[in-house]
Design an enzyme around this catalytic site. Structure first.
Site, mmCIF file in Angstrom:
data_model
loop_
_atom_site.group_PDB
_atom_site.id
_atom_site.type_symbol
_atom_site.label_atom_id
_atom_site.label_comp_id
_atom_site.label_asym_id
_atom_site.label_seq_id
_atom_site.Cartn_x
_atom_site.Cartn_y
_atom_site.Cartn_z
ATOM 1 N N ARG A 55 4.352 -0.843 -1.561
ATOM 2 C CA ARG A 55 3.987 0.094 -2.282
ATOM 3 C C ARG A 55 3.621 -0.544 -3.178
ATOM 4 O O ARG A 55 2.404 -1.643 -3.590
ATOM 5 C CB ARG A 55 4.881 1.091 -2.898
ATOM 6 N N GLY A 56 2.121 0.588 -3.564
ATOM 7 C CA GLY A 56 0.494 0.059 -4.184
ATOM 8 C C GLY A 56 -0.437 -0.043 -3.657
ATOM 9 O O GLY A 56 -0.522 -0.636 -2.464
ATOM 10 N N ALA A 57 -1.773 0.643 -3.945
ATOM 11 C CA ALA A 57 -2.743 0.787 -3.286
ATOM 12 C C ALA A 57 -2.917 -0.589 -1.962
ATOM 13 O O ALA A 57 -3.109 -0.256 -0.348
ATOM 14 C CB ALA A 57 -3.481 1.709 -3.736
ATOM 15 N N ARG A 98 2.302 7.741 3.784
ATOM 16 C CA ARG A 98 1.859 8.003 2.967
ATOM 17 C C ARG A 98 0.905 8.860 2.755
ATOM 18 O O ARG A 98 -0.352 7.699 3.411
ATOM 19 C CB ARG A 98 1.945 6.600 1.622
ATOM 20 N N GLN A 206 8.532 1.970 -11.053
ATOM 21 C CA GLN A 206 8.338 0.438 -10.955
ATOM 22 C C GLN A 206 7.916 -0.217 -12.225
ATOM 23 O O GLN A 206 7.655 -1.227 -12.431
ATOM 24 C CB GLN A 206 5.900 1.553 -10.372
ATOM 25 N N ASP A 247 -4.922 4.977 -7.025
ATOM 26 C CA ASP A 247 -3.848 5.277 -5.120
ATOM 27 C C ASP A 247 -5.403 5.797 -4.174
ATOM 28 O O ASP A 247 -5.709 5.243 -3.559
ATOM 29 C CB ASP A 247 -3.234 6.325 -4.722
ATOM 30 N N ASN A 257 -3.538 8.755 -9.340
ATOM 31 C CA ASN A 257 -2.683 7.501 -9.446
ATOM 32 C C ASN A 257 -1.322 7.993 -9.514
ATOM 33 O O ASN A 257 -1.008 9.307 -9.581
ATOM 34 C CB ASN A 257 -3.079 6.581 -10.609
HETATM 35 O O1 MRU Z 1 4.203 5.128 -5.338
HETATM 36 P P1 MRU Z 1 3.318 3.516 -5.307
HETATM 37 O O2 MRU Z 1 4.419 2.657 -6.281
HETATM 38 O O3 MRU Z 1 3.049 3.549 -4.093
HETATM 39 O O4 MRU Z 1 2.636 4.314 -6.406
HETATM 40 C C1 MRU Z 1 1.548 3.051 -7.088
HETATM 41 C C2 MRU Z 1 0.761 3.418 -8.135
HETATM 42 O O5 MRU Z 1 0.465 3.976 -8.686
HETATM 43 C C3 MRU Z 1 -0.058 2.311 -8.548
HETATM 44 O O6 MRU Z 1 -0.423 2.436 -9.699
HETATM 45 C C4 MRU Z 1 -1.773 2.269 -7.675
HETATM 46 O O7 MRU Z 1 -1.056 2.018 -6.212
HETATM 47 C C5 MRU Z 1 -1.913 1.254 -8.075
HETATM 48 S S1 MRU Z 1 -1.901 -0.409 -7.379
HETATM 49 C C6 MRU Z 1 -3.090 -1.422 -7.711
#
Ligand code: MRU
Length: 363
Positions: A55-57, A98, A206, A247, A257
């Protein structure tokens, strides 16, 4: 075939390609267990993205690109049309995992574009893998450049600089180093005295599980707090800035985000605390005019109602579980990118930075 494995060796990496296999660190098990998912088919990658094993963009984008490389792997008797069809089907599957992080669609489109016109099955397969590897390599370089630009927004002094961080934006959320957490990491490496106040980031923690784990390994002073404590800390302790990831960033600077980011930005505004976003330009989506046009992912109610396997809310209650929110551009002091710190008005500055980012080589 797929399965869990001990993984790619010393240290940790959100993902790694090794001889036709994508190893994905299973972030659902952290911090208790460091296990890697052995992904040898695109369906395994799609599942890992959907269930937040990765996870994380930026990490989602790179994982999806490697998912296409798995789909493109040549099978006996393949012609170029068969491989192309498999890659296109894989892209549809991955795109649907997603909806909010634009890096996913950005990476898929980039790989598909680069694969167009390849004459043979082998050439197509090689091109897809090369583009996925390029996306991963660039992510590493971009995050380090972004982290250096981010130093400009930190106060310089010997007393600790206090930063509030939301969600996880570190090595785990990217291919390496991180975005907002990369800025923090670079400051620490440069000898800056820091205190990071880490939002736990409900519902999936997270912040507590992943950001605290990364900060602890980096030796960066940090304190964990519930999301609702941020305004209290701003009022009573003095907070220098908030630093979060993104995101998707709309053309006008609105930022999607992790849920809770918007209320953090509102609290920051009320207390005169600058609120910064750190993200690669691949997170900027100039085709989305404002945050209103963004799709916000709704996730399963049990993520909220069940904590650590125990149901905390009565059976049958209505649960709202948006995974992201949109922080209006007016609350954002600056967007830290690999092309520099972008300031309001964002409609002009983001378009300019996108041009600069494309034309300048990020070392
Ligand atoms: O649902 P997630 O854990 O994928 O959400 C991640 C976030 O919201 C992060 O802040 C975002 O992707 C930036 S990661 C460098």
């Amino acid at each position: 075939m797929s399965g869990a494995g001990a993984g790619p060796g010393a240290g940790y990496q959100s993902l790694r390609w090794d001889d036709g296999i994508l190893w994905v660190l299973d972030q659902r098990r952290l911090p208790g267990e460091t296990r890697y998912i052995r992904a040898d088919a695109v369906t395994v990658v799609a599942d890992a993205i959907r269930t937040l094993a990765v996870r994380g963009a930026p990490a989602i984008g790179a994982a999806a690109a490697y998912g296409l490389a798995l789909a493109a792997a040549p099978a006996p008797g393949d012609d170029v049309a068969a491989v192309r069809e498999r890659v296109e089907r894989a892209a549809v599957l991955l795109r649907a995992t997603r909806p909010t992080a634009v890096n996913l669609g950005w990476a898929l489109d980039r790989v598909l574009r680069s694969a167009a016109g390849q004459p043979t099955a082998a050439a197509l397969s090689e091109r897809v893998l090369a583009e996925a590897a390029a996306i991963a390599d660039e992510d590493r370089r971009i995050n380090r450049a972004l982290a250096q630009h981010g130093q400009a927004v930190l106060p310089r002094r010997s007393a600790p600089v206090t930063v509030i961080h939301h969600c996880n934006t570190g090595s785990l959320a990217t291919v390496d180093y991180g975005t907002a957490l990369g800025v923090i990491r670079a400051a620490h490496e440069a000898g800056q005295n820091l205190l990071v106040l880490v939002d736990e980031t409900r519902p999936l923690l997270q912040g507590a599980r992943l950001t605290m784990w990364e900060l602890q390994q980096l030796g960066i002073p940090a304190a964990l707090m519930v999301d609702g404590a941020a305004a209290h800390q701003m009022r009573t302790r003095g907070v220098d800035l908030c630093l979060v990831g993104a995101d998707r960033i709309a053309a006008n600077g609105d930022v999607a985000n992790k849920i809770g980011t918007y209320q953090l930005a509102l609290a920051a505004k009320a207390h005169g605390v600058p609120f910064y976003v750190a993200a690669p330009l691949s997170t900027v989506d100039l085709t989305t005019p404002t945050g209103d046009a963004m799709v916000i992912e709704e996730r399963h109610p049990d993520e909220v109602a069940v904590v650590g396997g125990r149901r905390m809310a009565p059976e049958g209650v209505v649960v709202l579980n948006p995974a992201f929110d949109v922080t209006p551009a007016a609350l954002v002091a600056g967007i830290i990118t690999e092309a520099g710190v972008v300031r309001p008005p964002y409609a002009e500055s983001l378009a300019l930075a996108m041009g600069r980012g494309r034309s300048s080589k990020i070392e």
